[in-house]
Scaffold this motif. Sequence first.
Motif, PDB file in Angstrom:
ATOM      1  N   GLY A   1       0.779  -1.063   0.100  1.00  0.00           N
ATOM      2  CA  GLY A   1      -0.072  -0.148   0.113  1.00  0.00           C
ATOM      3  C   GLY A   1       0.803   1.235   0.173  1.00  0.00           C
ATOM      4  N   LYS A   2       2.114   1.064  -0.245  1.00  0.00           N
ATOM      5  CA  LYS A   2       2.988   2.082  -0.333  1.00  0.00           C
ATOM      6  C   LYS A   2       2.986   2.876  -1.584  1.00  0.00           C
ATOM      7  CE  LYS A   2       7.643   3.871   0.595  1.00  0.00           C
ATOM      8  NZ  LYS A   2       9.061   3.435   1.075  1.00  0.00           N
ATOM      9  N   VAL A   3       3.117   4.316  -1.907  1.00  0.00           N
ATOM     10  CA  VAL A   3       3.047   5.054  -3.119  1.00  0.00           C
ATOM     11  C   VAL A   3       4.478   4.913  -3.649  1.00  0.00           C
ATOM     12  CG1 VAL A   3       2.757   7.078  -4.300  1.00  0.00           C
ATOM     13  CG2 VAL A   3       1.015   6.252  -2.529  1.00  0.00           C
ATOM     14  N   ILE A   4       4.682   4.048  -4.818  1.00  0.00           N
ATOM     15  CA  ILE A   4       5.810   4.029  -5.332  1.00  0.00           C
ATOM     16  C   ILE A   4       6.278   4.880  -6.621  1.00  0.00           C
ATOM     17  CG2 ILE A   4       6.507   1.766  -4.699  1.00  0.00           C
ATOM     18  CD1 ILE A   4       5.222   0.751  -7.426  1.00  0.00           C
ATOM     19  N   LYS A   5       4.915   5.660  -7.326  1.00  0.00           N
ATOM     20  CA  LYS A   5       5.049   6.605  -8.113  1.00  0.00           C
ATOM     21  C   LYS A   5       3.887   7.284  -8.391  1.00  0.00           C
ATOM     22  CE  LYS A   5       4.556   5.012 -12.517  1.00  0.00           C
ATOM     23  NZ  LYS A   5       4.760   4.346 -13.691  1.00  0.00           N
ATOM     24  N   GLN A   6       3.984   8.584  -8.729  1.00  0.00           N
ATOM     25  CA  GLN A   6       2.919   9.510  -9.289  1.00  0.00           C
ATOM     26  C   GLN A   6       3.175   9.805 -10.409  1.00  0.00           C
ATOM     27  OE1 GLN A   6       2.332  12.790  -6.239  1.00  0.00           O
ATOM     28  NE2 GLN A   6       3.035  11.697  -4.703  1.00  0.00           N
ATOM     29  N   GLU A   7       1.749   9.966 -11.023  1.00  0.00           N
ATOM     30  CA  GLU A   7       2.043   9.975 -12.390  1.00  0.00           C
ATOM     31  C   GLU A   7       0.756  11.182 -12.882  1.00  0.00           C
ATOM     32  OE1 GLU A   7       1.137   8.077 -16.847  1.00  0.00           O
ATOM     33  OE2 GLU A   7       0.885   6.976 -15.213  1.00  0.00           O
ATOM     34  N   PRO A   8       1.078  12.479 -13.058  1.00  0.00           N
ATOM     35  CA  PRO A   8       0.004  13.472 -13.341  1.00  0.00           C
ATOM     36  C   PRO A   8      -0.281  13.008 -14.813  1.00  0.00           C
ATOM     37  CG  PRO A   8       2.307  14.382 -13.525  1.00  0.00           C
ATOM     38  CD  PRO A   8       2.730  12.954 -12.989  1.00  0.00           C
ATOM     39  N   ILE A   9      -1.878  13.006 -14.912  1.00  0.00           N
ATOM     40  CA  ILE A   9      -2.446  13.131 -16.239  1.00  0.00           C
ATOM     41  C   ILE A   9      -3.003  14.420 -16.420  1.00  0.00           C
ATOM     42  CG2 ILE A   9      -4.150  11.693 -17.473  1.00  0.00           C
ATOM     43  CD1 ILE A   9      -1.743   9.890 -16.665  1.00  0.00           C
ATOM     44  N   VAL A  10      -2.234  14.991 -17.774  1.00  0.00           N
ATOM     45  CA  VAL A  10      -2.841  16.256 -18.232  1.00  0.00           C
ATOM     46  C   VAL A  10      -3.673  16.032 -19.384  1.00  0.00           C
ATOM     47  CG1 VAL A  10      -2.104  18.432 -19.095  1.00  0.00           C
ATOM     48  CG2 VAL A  10      -0.809  17.635 -17.053  1.00  0.00           C
ATOM     49  N   LEU A  11      -4.858  16.415 -19.387  1.00  0.00           N
ATOM     50  CA  LEU A  11      -5.683  16.099 -20.454  1.00  0.00           C
ATOM     51  C   LEU A  11      -5.837  17.482 -21.382  1.00  0.00           C
ATOM     52  CD1 LEU A  11      -8.700  14.179 -18.560  1.00  0.00           C
ATOM     53  CD2 LEU A  11      -6.755  13.297 -19.958  1.00  0.00           C
ATOM     54  N   ARG A  12      -6.854  17.532 -22.176  1.00  0.00           N
ATOM     55  CA  ARG A  12      -6.853  18.832 -23.122  1.00  0.00           C
ATOM     56  C   ARG A  12      -8.231  18.883 -23.360  1.00  0.00           C
ATOM     57  NH1 ARG A  12      -7.628  17.654 -28.329  1.00  0.00           N
ATOM     58  NH2 ARG A  12      -6.892  15.715 -29.310  1.00  0.00           N
ATOM     59  N   GLN A  13      -8.704  20.103 -24.047  1.00  0.00           N
ATOM     60  CA  GLN A  13      -9.906  20.221 -24.542  1.00  0.00           C
ATOM     61  C   GLN A  13     -10.008  19.331 -25.961  1.00  0.00           C
ATOM     62  OE1 GLN A  13     -12.562  22.131 -23.276  1.00  0.00           O
ATOM     63  NE2 GLN A  13     -13.689  21.018 -25.060  1.00  0.00           N
ATOM     64  N   TYR A  14     -11.228  18.730 -25.980  1.00  0.00           N
ATOM     65  CA  TYR A  14     -11.326  17.937 -27.223  1.00  0.00           C
ATOM     66  C   TYR A  14     -12.304  18.791 -28.222  1.00  0.00           C
ATOM     67  CZ  TYR A  14      -9.020  14.208 -25.169  1.00  0.00           C
ATOM     68  OH  TYR A  14      -8.151  13.028 -24.745  1.00  0.00           O
ATOM     69  N   THR A  15     -11.900  18.956 -29.567  1.00  0.00           N
ATOM     70  CA  THR A  15     -12.814  19.602 -30.232  1.00  0.00           C
ATOM     71  C   THR A  15     -14.042  19.053 -30.657  1.00  0.00           C
ATOM     72  OG1 THR A  15     -11.786  18.802 -32.480  1.00  0.00           O
ATOM     73  CG2 THR A  15     -10.703  20.792 -31.345  1.00  0.00           C
ATOM     74  N   ASP A  16     -14.289  18.032 -31.015  1.00  0.00           N
ATOM     75  CA  ASP A  16     -15.626  17.236 -31.299  1.00  0.00           C
ATOM     76  C   ASP A  16     -15.465  15.845 -30.938  1.00  0.00           C
ATOM     77  OD1 ASP A  16     -13.981  15.956 -33.390  1.00  0.00           O
ATOM     78  OD2 ASP A  16     -14.911  17.368 -34.858  1.00  0.00           O
ATOM     79  N   ARG A  17     -16.516  15.070 -31.435  1.00  0.00           N
ATOM     80  CA  ARG A  17     -16.598  13.853 -31.012  1.00  0.00           C
ATOM     81  C   ARG A  17     -15.586  12.801 -31.681  1.00  0.00           C
ATOM     82  NH1 ARG A  17     -22.501  12.751 -34.088  1.00  0.00           N
ATOM     83  NH2 ARG A  17     -21.979  13.827 -36.102  1.00  0.00           N
TER      84      ARG A  17
END
Length: 261
Positions: free
Chosen positions: A127-143
Amino acid sequence: MKVTVVITLYNKEKFIDRAIQSVLHQTHSNWTLIIINDASTDHSLAKIEPYLKDRRIKCITLKRNLGQAHALNYALTQIETSHFIQLDADDWLDQAALGQMVDAAGAFAHAGLIYANNIVYWENEAGKVIKQEPIVLRQYTDRYDLLKHMNHTLLPRFYLTQAVRDIGGWLSQKKEDIYSEDVQILLRLSAKYPMVWLNQFLYHRRKYAQNIRAFETSRPMRWKYRYDLYNQMLREWGNEYRAIWKKDGDAYILVDLVPNK
């Protein structure tokens, strides 16, 4: 604005406290929390019981475990607010999440979904955190942009309640839907409603041994379902484009969308 937080729960006694606590500590306090206990067999209910003294929190226990899509559809029948946010029982919200989402909903009243960035915490067996990964998304223009480039699921997901009802909620008729109910509803929603991205980290995701193993075990089925789902969506959207796929082992990799002549 009052909003609803929905947690669907199945055997997450180790994690449910943190999920609930993250709601209790929101800077925006005008919320109600609906917990759908999907027939858990562990001690999850005992962990929830003390929180039910708060009138803003209620727990509904389903008699049979029928999966997350079914539990979310049941929650949809209980929501009385214009917007709701989905929170997995093993994740937690940033304390500013609801406030930022409510502000965005005021500015983008017709958005079917508001989403932001998230941080993934990888834990070892202890249960120890071994890695952190920031997930940066973006604005999608359409479907089509969403279908082609959605390499990460959109989290957090702050829904316009009526929009989700308009498209019939989550599809839960097929066994394989359990592998991609999140992708499925995002694509269906994007066809009818605008989706808005906030460039802020508002959601925290936990990756641990149990769900990593389940993820790896289901990989072939999930890739096949993604392939079928994307092709189905393109047909339903009028066959304007067709998908070009590359097969790599068990994986179906979407290479491009090309116009149909």
